[in-house]
Structure formats: C-alpha cells, structure tokens
Write an enzyme that holds these catalytic residues in place. Structure first.
Site, PDB file in Angstrom:
ATOM      1  N   GLU A 169      -3.289   7.487  -5.089  1.00 14.77           N
ATOM      2  CA  GLU A 169      -3.502   6.798  -6.368  1.00 14.77           C
ATOM      3  C   GLU A 169      -4.740   7.414  -7.001  1.00 14.77           C
ATOM      4  O   GLU A 169      -5.725   7.621  -6.290  1.00 14.77           O
ATOM      5  CB  GLU A 169      -3.708   5.300  -6.146  1.00 14.77           C
ATOM      6  CG  GLU A 169      -2.429   4.634  -5.679  1.00 14.77           C
ATOM      7  CD  GLU A 169      -2.567   3.142  -5.406  1.00 14.77           C
ATOM      8  OE1 GLU A 169      -3.651   2.578  -5.657  1.00 14.77           O
ATOM      9  OE2 GLU A 169      -1.599   2.540  -4.937  1.00 14.77           O
ATOM     10  N   HIS A 175      -0.718   0.088  -9.681  1.00 16.32           N
ATOM     11  CA  HIS A 175      -1.429  -0.836  -8.776  1.00 16.32           C
ATOM     12  C   HIS A 175      -2.074  -1.992  -9.555  1.00 16.32           C
ATOM     13  O   HIS A 175      -3.303  -2.106  -9.623  1.00 16.32           O
ATOM     14  CB  HIS A 175      -2.482  -0.094  -7.949  1.00 16.32           C
ATOM     15  CG  HIS A 175      -2.836  -0.826  -6.675  1.00 16.32           C
ATOM     16  ND1 HIS A 175      -3.202  -0.198  -5.516  1.00 16.32           N
ATOM     17  CD2 HIS A 175      -2.880  -2.161  -6.391  1.00 16.32           C
ATOM     18  CE1 HIS A 175      -3.460  -1.101  -4.577  1.00 16.32           C
ATOM     19  NE2 HIS A 175      -3.275  -2.296  -5.094  1.00 16.32           N
ATOM     20  N   ARG A 222       0.850  -1.191   0.000  1.00 11.87           N
ATOM     21  CA  ARG A 222       0.000   0.000   0.000  1.00 11.87           C
ATOM     22  C   ARG A 222       0.890   1.248   0.000  1.00 11.87           C
ATOM     23  O   ARG A 222       1.879   1.307   0.736  1.00 11.87           O
ATOM     24  CB  ARG A 222      -0.905   0.034   1.237  1.00 11.87           C
ATOM     25  CG  ARG A 222      -2.093  -0.927   1.189  1.00 11.87           C
ATOM     26  CD  ARG A 222      -3.136  -0.532   0.155  1.00 11.87           C
ATOM     27  NE  ARG A 222      -4.300  -1.403   0.156  1.00 11.87           N
ATOM     28  CZ  ARG A 222      -4.445  -2.497  -0.594  1.00 11.87           C
ATOM     29  NH1 ARG A 222      -3.482  -2.874  -1.422  1.00 11.87           N
ATOM     30  NH2 ARG A 222      -5.545  -3.225  -0.528  1.00 11.87           N
TER      31      ARG A 222
HETATM   32  C1  GLV Z   1      -4.950  -5.289  -3.892  1.00 10.54           C
HETATM   33  O1  GLV Z   1      -4.286  -4.330  -3.646  1.00 10.54           O
HETATM   34  C2  GLV Z   1      -5.609  -6.081  -2.900  1.00 10.54           C
HETATM   35  O2  GLV Z   1      -5.596  -5.707  -1.709  1.00 10.54           O
HETATM   36  O3  GLV Z   1      -6.186  -7.116  -3.268  1.00 10.54           O
END
Ligand code: GLV
Length: 327
Positions: A268, A287, A239
């Site tokens: 983001e 991401h 994260r």
């Molecule tokens: C992606 O970032 C997730 O948490 O699945």
C-alpha cells in the site's frame, strides 16, 4: 502531566483534546506523508510515549533505539506494524483500539461484495470513458447473493458484523474458519465451523477478517484459489499480505474465481497501473475500512484513554500484551 507524547499523525480532535486536558506535552507530525523510520526514531528518542498508527514501522530496529518508551498507543485495531515480542521483552505496553471500527469495516466488506457481484466500479468507468451504449440484455451481467454461502475467515468482531449484514440482507448461509471455534458466534449467527479446505470449496463469498500473522501471510495463494468455486467472490478488508497478489490476479484471469473486492493491498499504496484495477470483476478501495467520522473519533478516544489510564492508574483499557503489566 509532564510526560511528552509523540503524535505521529493528525488524529481526530476527540482524543487529542482528552490528552490536552491532562496537560501532556504533545508533539505533532503535521505532514500528510508519514515519518520515515529514521525520523520516527529521532523524534521518539526525546519523548516518553508514542501515539502511532499502522504506517509507522515499529520493528526490532526501532526498539533497539527506543527501549526507553513508557507506552505505545496504536490508533488501529491491527498492530502488525509493531514487533510485539520486542515490546513485551522490554516491558513496553502496547495499546490498540478494538471494536471502534467494526461497523465501519463490515460496511466496506459488505459494500465491496455487492460492488463486485454487480461489477460496479468497472461499469462506473465505462461511463467516464464514454462507453454507455444501448441497453444490453445480455451484457455485463452480475450475480445475485440471495441464499448464497458466506465463508468468513476469522470470525471475530468485524467478521460477525459482516455475517450479520449478509444474513439479514440476503439470508446467506454462514460458514467460518477460526483457530478455535466460537460457540457464541455460532449461536448468534447460526454459523457452522468448517476446516479451511471446506471453507475454500463451499463458499460463494469468502471474506477475510483475520489478523496478519506468519500463519495467515499469503494463505490465499494459488493453491487456495484453485480450491475455490469458479463463481466465488474473494473479499479482503483485513490486511493485504494475507492474499498473494500475483496469484489472485492469475486466479481471476484464468477463472479459478469470479472476482475480488479489496480494501487492502500489498504493497500500500497500490500502483495505479496494477492489473487488478483494470479487471471487470474487481473493486479496490484505498484501505478505508475504518474511515467514518464515528469510527475514527472513537478510535482517537480509545487511543488517548490507553495513554491517560496508563499514566494515572497503571493499566490500559485495551492492551495487546497485558503480561507486561502483570509482572
Ligand atoms: C485498520 O486497518 C486497523 O487496523 O484499524
């Protein structure tokens, strides 16, 4: 089943079909851009359950307005977008989709590590910019990974897969730091538990795989980067807020660390003029850790099964707050 489910994005058909077979009433948010929180609340008020993901803001304000929900099923392994304490207080079970994306996310961490070590994204850009000149015996040199030390911050499902890749490909020595040491992981990987400070100072590659919590927010800040090796690679596929972005930019500029590979940023989406995008030793992805057909299809199945089993059997195969069903 008469229950009405609000489906906040177009999730893969694998899970949607399972819900349709059970005759749930599904309402889909069809737009690519996620709902605003106001829209989410307005829609959720007329539904019994939510199939949502990390772009949906499910905080205390949401729960004040939508305390009636039977279940929230999150299409993700992380759930820092959800106020779990409020959900638990209201007795709302929260489902999630662990392990479905472990291979896919570890691939992205591993790929970013190599890409940063060899300046791949930067070199790709030089070709686009018409700067592919002559073979340069001393220019754009990267670093090799064989026998280097990998430090894993958060040795869980994804961290273990990353460590296995690094061990098999480069015979890397594995260090890790967790809240509690894991004997199983140590045996599997021949990994050594170290204190956070030692993880910082001894890792050649430091890869982040923990959850975002108040304890891990901004933990990779100026102080931490200053303790790392000037030759170290910092990889974050967990994260964005776990690293302090301004401090990371500064650490690379002044040479406190060699470079960084990021699949997550804060905020983001990252703005296109962010200095990190113009640094030679930085590779950024938008991401996409879980972004394989296999992972997303499986996540969709797990998220659907959490709803189906909750309504049919009163339990969820993958639940964040099991205590709400125990009482
Ligand atoms: C992606 O970032 C997730 O948490 O699945």
């Amino acid at each position: 089943m008469e229950k009405k489910i609000l489906v906040t994005r177009r999730y893969p058909e694998t899970g949607i079909r399972l819900l349709e077979q059970e005759n749930f009433h599904l309402t889909f948010w069809e737009k690519e851009k996620p709902m605003t929180q106001d829209e989410l609340i307005k829609q959720a008020k007329t539904h019994d359950a939510l199939l949502c993901t990390l772009t949906d803001k499910i905080d205390s304000h949401f729960f004040n307005e939508c305390s009636h929900l039977d279940i929230i099923s999150q299409f993700a392994v992380g759930y820092d977008n959800i106020d779990i304490a409020s959900a638990t207080r209201l007795g709302i079970p929260i489902g999630f989709t662990p392990d479905a994306m472990s291979e896919a996310t570890a691939d992205i961490a591993f790929g970013l590590m190599i890409a940063v070590a060899r300046k791949m994204f930067f070199l790709h850009k030089t070709i686009i910019n018409g700067q592919w000149g002559y073979f340069n015996p001393t220019g754009n040199l990267g670093i090799e990974l064989k026998h280097k030390t990998l430090g894993i911050f958060g040795l869980g499902r994804i961290g273990i897969k990353m460590a296995q890749r690094c061990k098999n490909a480069y015979e890397m020595n594995i260090l890790y730091h967790n809240r509690t040491p894991s004997k199983t992981a140590e045996k599997l990987l021949d990994a050594t538990y170290v204190e956070f400070e030692d993880l910082l100072s001894q890792s050649d590659v430091l890869s982040v795989h923990c959850a975002l919590t108040p304890e891990t927010k901004d933990i990779f800040n100026q102080r931490a980067f200053k303790r790392m090796k000037p030759s170290a690679l910092f990889i974050n596929t967990a994260r964005g807020p776990i690293h302090h972005e301004k401090d990371l930019i500064c650490a690379i500029r002044v040479g406190d660390i060699w470079g960084a590979g990021l699949d997550v940023t804060n905020p983001e989406p990252m703005q296109p003029d962010n200095p990190l995008l113009f640094m030679e030793n930085v590779c950024v992805l938008p991401h996409v850790g879980s972004g394989t057909q296999e992972a997303r299809n499986q996540m969709s199945v797990l998220a659907a099964m959490n709803i189906i089993e909750f309504y049919k059997k009163g339990h969820l195969p993958h639940i964040v707050n099991p205590e709400v069903l125990e009482s």
